[in-house]
Write a protein that holds these residues in place. Structure first.
Motif, PDB file in Angstrom:
ATOM      1  N   MET A   1      18.373  28.970  34.193  1.00 18.46           N
ATOM      2  CA  MET A   1      18.870  27.807  33.480  1.00 18.46           C
ATOM      3  C   MET A   1      20.134  28.185  32.699  1.00 18.46           C
ATOM      4  SD  MET A   1      18.626  24.616  32.364  1.00 18.46           S
ATOM      5  CE  MET A   1      16.964  24.001  32.602  1.00 18.46           C
ATOM      6  N   VAL A   2      21.120  27.313  32.748  1.00 18.80           N
ATOM      7  CA  VAL A   2      22.343  27.474  31.967  1.00 18.80           C
ATOM      8  C   VAL A   2      22.342  26.412  30.876  1.00 18.80           C
ATOM      9  CG1 VAL A   2      24.862  27.346  31.991  1.00 18.80           C
ATOM     10  CG2 VAL A   2      23.646  28.405  33.909  1.00 18.80           C
ATOM     11  N   THR A   3      22.658  26.808  29.650  1.00 22.49           N
ATOM     12  CA  THR A   3      22.721  25.862  28.546  1.00 22.49           C
ATOM     13  C   THR A   3      24.102  25.906  27.908  1.00 22.49           C
ATOM     14  OG1 THR A   3      20.373  26.243  28.084  1.00 22.49           O
ATOM     15  CG2 THR A   3      21.659  25.087  26.410  1.00 22.49           C
ATOM     16  N   PHE A   4      24.758  24.759  27.862  1.00 21.04           N
ATOM     17  CA  PHE A   4      26.024  24.621  27.150  1.00 21.04           C
ATOM     18  C   PHE A   4      25.691  24.268  25.710  1.00 21.04           C
ATOM     19  CE2 PHE A   4      26.961  23.773  31.559  1.00 21.04           C
ATOM     20  CZ  PHE A   4      28.188  24.390  31.772  1.00 21.04           C
ATOM     21  N   VAL A  61      33.659  32.814  35.250  1.00 21.11           N
ATOM     22  CA  VAL A  61      32.580  32.281  34.404  1.00 21.11           C
ATOM     23  C   VAL A  61      31.408  31.835  35.268  1.00 21.11           C
ATOM     24  CG1 VAL A  61      31.929  30.352  32.900  1.00 21.11           C
ATOM     25  CG2 VAL A  61      34.062  31.595  32.474  1.00 21.11           C
ATOM     26  N   ILE A  62      31.715  31.084  36.325  1.00 21.59           N
ATOM     27  CA  ILE A  62      30.657  30.591  37.214  1.00 21.59           C
ATOM     28  C   ILE A  62      29.945  31.748  37.915  1.00 21.59           C
ATOM     29  CG2 ILE A  62      30.158  29.181  39.247  1.00 21.59           C
ATOM     30  CD1 ILE A  62      30.807  27.590  36.721  1.00 21.59           C
ATOM     31  N   ALA A  63      30.686  32.780  38.261  1.00 22.31           N
ATOM     32  CA  ALA A  63      30.077  33.936  38.924  1.00 22.31           C
ATOM     33  C   ALA A  63      29.031  34.596  38.027  1.00 22.31           C
ATOM     34  CB  ALA A  63      31.152  34.939  39.325  1.00 22.31           C
ATOM     35  N   VAL A  64      29.325  34.688  36.731  1.00 19.93           N
ATOM     36  CA  VAL A  64      28.355  35.258  35.792  1.00 19.93           C
ATOM     37  C   VAL A  64      27.125  34.367  35.711  1.00 19.93           C
ATOM     38  CG1 VAL A  64      27.927  35.826  33.370  1.00 19.93           C
ATOM     39  CG2 VAL A  64      30.088  36.486  34.435  1.00 19.93           C
ATOM     40  N   MET A  65      27.333  33.057  35.683  1.00 20.46           N
ATOM     41  CA  MET A  65      26.210  32.122  35.650  1.00 20.46           C
ATOM     42  C   MET A  65      25.356  32.236  36.917  1.00 20.46           C
ATOM     43  SD  MET A  65      28.043  28.721  34.110  1.00 20.46           S
ATOM     44  CE  MET A  65      28.647  28.620  32.428  1.00 20.46           C
ATOM     45  N   GLU A  66      26.015  32.360  38.065  1.00 21.30           N
ATOM     46  CA  GLU A  66      25.294  32.501  39.334  1.00 21.30           C
ATOM     47  C   GLU A  66      24.442  33.771  39.338  1.00 21.30           C
ATOM     48  OE1 GLU A  66      27.247  30.798  43.175  1.00 21.30           O
ATOM     49  OE2 GLU A  66      28.801  31.901  42.086  1.00 21.30           O
ATOM     50  N   GLU A  69      21.413  33.330  37.269  1.00 19.66           N
ATOM     51  CA  GLU A  69      20.407  32.509  37.942  1.00 19.66           C
ATOM     52  C   GLU A  69      19.637  33.329  38.978  1.00 19.66           C
ATOM     53  OE1 GLU A  69      18.536  28.703  38.314  1.00 19.66           O
ATOM     54  OE2 GLU A  69      19.830  29.659  36.821  1.00 19.66           O
ATOM     55  N   ARG A  70      20.359  34.166  39.738  1.00 16.23           N
ATOM     56  CA  ARG A  70      19.697  35.006  40.739  1.00 16.23           C
ATOM     57  C   ARG A  70      18.718  35.964  40.081  1.00 16.23           C
ATOM     58  NH1 ARG A  70      24.969  35.545  42.794  1.00 16.23           N
ATOM     59  NH2 ARG A  70      25.089  37.661  41.944  1.00 16.23           N
ATOM     60  N   ARG A  99      26.094  24.320  43.327  1.00 18.06           N
ATOM     61  CA  ARG A  99      25.342  25.532  43.632  1.00 18.06           C
ATOM     62  C   ARG A  99      23.842  25.363  43.389  1.00 18.06           C
ATOM     63  NH1 ARG A  99      30.342  26.345  42.603  1.00 18.06           N
ATOM     64  NH2 ARG A  99      31.501  28.210  43.283  1.00 18.06           N
ATOM     65  N   GLY A 100      23.436  24.171  43.005  1.00 16.04           N
ATOM     66  CA  GLY A 100      22.020  23.907  42.784  1.00 16.04           C
ATOM     67  C   GLY A 100      21.462  24.590  41.552  1.00 16.04           C
ATOM     68  N   ILE A 101      22.311  24.832  40.563  1.00 14.46           N
ATOM     69  CA  ILE A 101      21.891  25.504  39.336  1.00 14.46           C
ATOM     70  C   ILE A 101      21.647  24.464  38.243  1.00 14.46           C
ATOM     71  CG2 ILE A 101      22.563  27.129  37.519  1.00 14.46           C
ATOM     72  CD1 ILE A 101      24.219  28.617  39.633  1.00 14.46           C
ATOM     73  N   GLU A 102      20.470  24.489  37.645  1.00 16.65           N
ATOM     74  CA  GLU A 102      20.145  23.538  36.592  1.00 16.65           C
ATOM     75  C   GLU A 102      20.837  23.920  35.289  1.00 16.65           C
ATOM     76  OE1 GLU A 102      16.057  22.724  36.004  1.00 16.65           O
ATOM     77  OE2 GLU A 102      15.590  22.560  38.140  1.00 16.65           O
ATOM     78  N   TYR A 103      21.180  22.904  34.523  1.00 15.59           N
ATOM     79  CA  TYR A 103      21.823  23.155  33.233  1.00 15.59           C
ATOM     80  C   TYR A 103      21.446  22.043  32.266  1.00 15.59           C
ATOM     81  CZ  TYR A 103      25.105  19.492  34.595  1.00 15.59           C
ATOM     82  OH  TYR A 103      25.653  18.302  34.984  1.00 15.59           O
TER      83      TYR A 103
END
Length: 251
Positions: A1-4, A61-66, A69-70, A99-103
């Motif tokens: 999960m990513v939280t802004f 930034v997105i790469a770190v989030m991905e 998630e993995r 990318r199908g990542i929940e936030y």
């Protein structure tokens, strides 16, 4: 999960309770290093990975989030103020959706709120202004032509200008061209709610000079309007002669 998460305007204790709780449990934090108070990082656990997005591209930034998630880690994206205002979060959210990542998003206290608190001011005074315009001057990043400053100034509403403290000479000219009198009250609030906060009260025609005299050319919010003056009408809400749902008027 990513939280802004909105970090608030500067002071470390002005982050929301929810934001602080999520920050304390995060495995990864990506923070806007050019604006977020680094003292907020003291809330993170010792094992937390911390990245400064000022040194990163969107793709990085997105790469770190991905990766987070993995690895089934919780990632916090820490933005200054409230992330919905000049936070550039939409492009991040869209890429996470792809990318199908929940936030999720946690709101924060914006600097325009922090600046008003520092000034002990109210943007929406009866018979003065019932509208607050949040905007910015165009610089290297353009704004839509319909939102050019002189057009917005024609309303003579309360105005809070972000990202404009290095453009004050032109800002003053456009505000006056749009309709504000040169002697309309204005304020420059440098780093609202930070320990080194500075408040400069001036008028529209003197914004550039006031900033120069106080060595301010960045990290300041510009506030403009008669809400900074002394004339206004009493609110009807607490007027004893005014009835509403919760109280009858005094006869």
């Amino acid at each position: 999960m990513v939280t802004f998460i909105g970090a608030g305007p500067g002071a470390v204790d002005l982050i929301t309770v929810r934001g602080k709780t999520l920050l304390e449990t995060a495995d990864i934090v990506i923070y806007a290093g050019s604006l977020v108070n680094p003292g907020l990082l003291d809330y993170t656990k010792k094992t937390c990975e911390i990245f400064n997005s000022a040194e990163m591209t969107l793709e990085q930034v997105i790469a770190v989030m991905e990766r987070g998630e993995r690895e089934q880690k919780s990632t916090v994206r820490l933005h200054t103020g409230d992330p919905s205002i000049y936070g550039a979060i939409r492009e991040q959210m869209d890429m996470l959706i792809e990318r199908g990542i929940e936030y999720t998003v946690v709101p924060g206290v914006s600097s325009f709120c922090g600046a008003a608190a520092a000034l002990k001011a109210e943007y929406t005074l009866p018979d003065v202004s019932q509208t607050l315009i949040l905007t910015r001057m165009e610089g290297r990043t353009p704004v839509p032509e319909r939102e050019e400053i002189s057009k917005l100034a024609s309303h003579k509403s309360s105005m809070a200008l972000f990202l404009s403290s290095s453009l004050l000479e032109e800002l003053s000219r456009r505000l006056v061209a749009g309709g504000y009198e040169a002697n309309t009250p204005a304020a420059i609030v440098y780093k609202a709610t930070w320990p080194d906060e500075k408040i400069v009260r001036t008028c529209v025609g003197e914004l550039y000079t006031a900033a120069k005299e106080n060595n301010i050319n960045k990290t300041a919010l510009i506030l403009v309007g008669d809400f900074l003056g002394s004339e206004y009408s009493r609110s009807k809400l607490y007027d004893p002669t005014f009835s509403h749902e919760f109280r009858e008027a005094v006869k």
